[in-house]
Write a protein that holds these residues in place. Structure first.
Motif, PDB file in Angstrom:
ATOM      1  N   GLU A   1      -1.485   3.898   2.997  1.00 61.75           N
ATOM      2  CA  GLU A   1      -2.703   3.802   3.800  1.00 61.75           C
ATOM      3  C   GLU A   1      -2.373   3.928   5.277  1.00 61.75           C
ATOM      4  O   GLU A   1      -3.099   4.585   6.031  1.00 61.75           O
ATOM      5  N   THR A   2      -1.294   3.293   5.689  1.00 63.74           N
ATOM      6  CA  THR A   2      -0.813   3.416   7.058  1.00 63.74           C
ATOM      7  C   THR A   2       0.608   3.936   7.000  1.00 63.74           C
ATOM      8  O   THR A   2       1.477   3.311   6.395  1.00 63.74           O
TER       9      THR A   2
ATOM     10  N   ARG B   1       3.073   8.054  -0.291  1.00 60.42           N
ATOM     11  CA  ARG B   1       1.628   7.826  -0.090  1.00 60.42           C
ATOM     12  C   ARG B   1       1.475   6.422   0.484  1.00 60.42           C
ATOM     13  O   ARG B   1       2.033   5.451  -0.047  1.00 60.42           O
TER      14      ARG B   1
ATOM     15  N   ASP C   1       0.817  -1.215   0.000  1.00 54.73           N
ATOM     16  CA  ASP C   1       0.000   0.000   0.000  1.00 54.73           C
ATOM     17  C   ASP C   1       0.851   1.266   0.000  1.00 54.73           C
ATOM     18  O   ASP C   1       0.340   2.365   0.201  1.00 54.73           O
ATOM     19  N   GLN C   2       2.156   1.113  -0.243  1.00 57.05           N
ATOM     20  CA  GLN C   2       3.052   2.277  -0.189  1.00 57.05           C
ATOM     21  C   GLN C   2       3.547   2.645  -1.585  1.00 57.05           C
ATOM     22  O   GLN C   2       3.880   1.774  -2.395  1.00 57.05           O
TER      23      GLN C   2
END
Length: 640
Positions: free
Chosen positions: A392-393, A390, A351-352
């Motif tokens: 999500e966590t 960017r 997610d990065q």
């Protein structure tokens, strides 16, 4: 003199390679193997096809060369893929060695690296060149004869660094010991070295690699220039030396082929490292920090040092993204960014998403760049870098990043070499000493152009790989000055018998006894295996001092100086230091000459106008078989 090339312009072999955008033919695929950098296309519309051609080439090249990647699975070599900053350091760099205390100072060297470059990952301990060839010591002697070298390697290891030793394949004319491969493997094992830098070589032969792997499993080999594609298989690192990028930033061929293959950008003579730093940032690779090139100060500007700090801090924190993420070179950025000279790479993992961004222009860019949080502050500074993330966590490492401000100061940090000034003497000279009169003088000095330069400054500034006739050619310089009083220069060199008398009468013993008077037997021969301090001590006992190189030449040009047998170079009172390197000028030449390579110090008897610049090693290594000395005395001024 007319040159056939412009040394300030990249040579054709340094330039990036254009990538055809249509389907690649077999010949085109093979031709791309020879690239250093794949040139970036200027038109954004061409970039999807360009990236597809790069992927096509990589798959085809791996198939053609039977690539397995097994060398990168070796546990002992895993560090190389994360080795971002390597410093090439002369063993006797005054940051690393304290001449007054006679000991290595890795703590001082590492503190400077932490402050200016956010620390180092590895060092190349440079040892023999450019002093090898002065006598018959070979490259292995210049490592093995250094007291405490294994302890120095251990201290670097304790500090978390890896250590490369240097291999000089051109050393064929000094004393022969074992086979090169046997000697190098033994040295690696004895010192616990982690890697070998292959001086002047692109690659090592397979049997070489195998023998070194047996000596130290996981050994990392790093060549000096473009590594052939097929040898990425067994060389975990390579220099990106003198690699010119395209106007729109391109892709490093070797790192694209194997992401775990670490490259280190380096342009040793440049004073602006922006282009190589930006290429390293966009490609996710490292840099060679080399501030003293064979005794010449080529220090990095505050701006370049700050860029290294900013770059490697993020690279170390985000290493999984850079090693394992999906890499999109010349990724699409916000509208307007590219028109301002801003380009970026994108790295996606889970997610990065990380964007590594550069600004090629001379103006700060403050507009939108990428949809992520800025890791290095807002905008992209002129000639600088930026990063956006960017996720999500938010990863924990983001909060741990220190403040990393850009420094716009691009001025070169000049250093001047300061001469040690001798005290005036009052002793009585030898009866046959050659008297040099007081007053002004002008001298023509002959020398061979080497990478050491001569007195001040760099011999090559902003040059791309100096080549003959600008390297190793015969040159002259003018020296002028004024002698405040007449000087008497001894007609002969000090002999072994005379030096023995000095020892018997004074009880002199050097603070560092290593190599002192080793192997001196002939009483009438010039004393050798003495360093500058030994020679100064003798001359002081005689009420004199060493002659300066100018006094030596002025006396020599009278034709009255005599040479002992065998002929040896003469120390002169010409010690200089710029705070990083100490050097002297030798006069007279010697009967010894190392044959077989232009990289050696030149030998042979020399006319009085000839000088050799010698970098001073410590711990007794300045003592050798081919350097002796003669004394000089200051005389009273003659009054009418």
């Amino acid at each position: 003199m007319t040159y056939t090339f412009d040394p300030l312009v990249p040579r054709p072999i340094d330039r990036p390679t254009e990538v055809p955008l249509g389907p690649l033919t077999e010949d085109q695929l093979v031709a791309l193997d020879e690239a250093k950098i794949f040139a970036g296309p200027a038109d954004p519309a061409d970039r999807p096809a360009w990236r597809e051609r790069l992927r096509e080439w990589r798959a085809d090249a791996r198939r053609r060369h039977g690539y397995t990647g097994a060398a990168y699975e070796r546990p002992g070599a895993a560090w190389a893929a994360r080795c971002r900053t390597v410093a090439q350091v002369w063993l006797w760099d005054e940051l690393l060695y304290d001449f007054e205390r006679g000991r290595f100072t890795p703590e001082r060297f590492l503190a400077d690296a932490r402050e200016r470059f956010a620390g180092l990952d590895a060092v190349v301990l440079w040892h023999a060149y450019p002093v090898i060839g002065l006598d018959d010591r070979n490259q292995w002697d210049f490592y093995r004869d250094v007291p405490g070298l294994a302890d120095l390697v251990r201290q670097f290891h304790d500090a978390g660094l890896h250590v490369f030793v240097d291999y000089n394949p051109w050393d064929v004319g000094t004393r022969r010991a074992g086979d090169d491969l046997e000697e190098l493997a033994s040295l690696v094992a004895d010192l616990g070295a982690d890697g070998v830098f292959l001086d002047t070589l692109k690659k090592a032969e397979p049997e070489f690699v195998e023998a070194l792997e047996r000596a130290k499993p996981g050994i990392v080999l790093e060549g000096e220039s473009k590594l052939p594609v097929e040898r990425i298989e067994d060389h975990a690192s390579s220099w990106a030396q003198f690699f010119a990028d395209s106007p729109v930033p391109g892709v490093l061929r070797a790192h694209w082929y194997e992401r775990r293959h670490m490259q280190h950008h380096v342009r040793r003579w440049h004073r602006d490292h922006t282009e190589e730093l930006q290429s390293a940032w966009l490609n996710g690779v490292g840099v060679m920090v080399w501030e003293v090139v064979f005794g010449v100060w080529v220090g990095w500007s505050p701006r370049d040092a700050a860029t290294v700090r900013r770059m490697v801090t993020v690279q170390r924190a985000a290493e999984d993204l850079l090693l394992h993420g999906e890499w999109t070179p010349l990724a699409e950025l916000a509208p307007g960014a590219e028109k301002a000279g801003v380009y970026g790479s994108r790295w996606d993992l889970g997610d990065q998403t990380l964007w590594t961004v550069v600004n090629r222009s001379d103006q700060d860019y403050t507009g939108p760049v990428a949809p992520g949080i800025p890791l290095l502050g807002p905008g992209v500074p002129a000639r600088g870098i930026a990063a956006f993330l960017r996720a999500e966590t938010e990863p924990a490492w983001v909060k741990e990043l220190p403040e990393l401000p850009h420094d716009p100061d691009a001025r070169f940090p000049h250093r001047l070499a300061v001469r040690r000034q001798p005290a005036r003497t009052t002793g009585t000279p030898d009866a046959d000493a050659v008297v040099v009169p007081a007053g002004p003088y002008v001298l023509t000095v002959r020398y061979r152009a080497r990478e050491t330069g001569m007195y001040q400054g760099a011999p090559y500034v902003d040059e791309w790989k100096p080549l003959p006739p600008r390297l190793h050619d015969a040159r002259t310089l003018q020296r002028d000055g004024v002698l405040a009083n007449p000087v008497a220069v001894a007609a002969t060199e000090v002999t072994n018998a005379q030096f023995t008398e000095f020892l018997e009468r004074t009880g002199y013993r050097p603070a560092q006894p290593h190599r002192f008077l080793a192997w001196n037997t002939d009483a009438d021969a010039p004393v050798t295996y003495v360093d500058l301090d030994d020679a100064r001590a003798y001359c002081a006992w005689r009420g004199g001092r060493l002659p300066t190189e100018d006094e030596w030449q002025l006396a020599g040009e009278t034709g009255l100086l005599r040479r002992g047998e065998p002929a040896v170079w003469n120390w002169t009172e010409s010690e200089h230091s710029d705070g990083r390197t100490r050097f002297v000028m030798l006069k007279g030449g010697s009967d010894y000459r190392a044959e077989g390579s232009d990289w050696y110090v030149e030998g042979g008897r020399r006319d009085p106008d000839y000088s050799v610049k010698l970098l001073l090693p410590g711990l007794g290594l300045a003592r050798g078989a081919t350097v002796g000395f003669r004394c000089a005395w200051d005389l009273p001024e003659v009054t009418a």
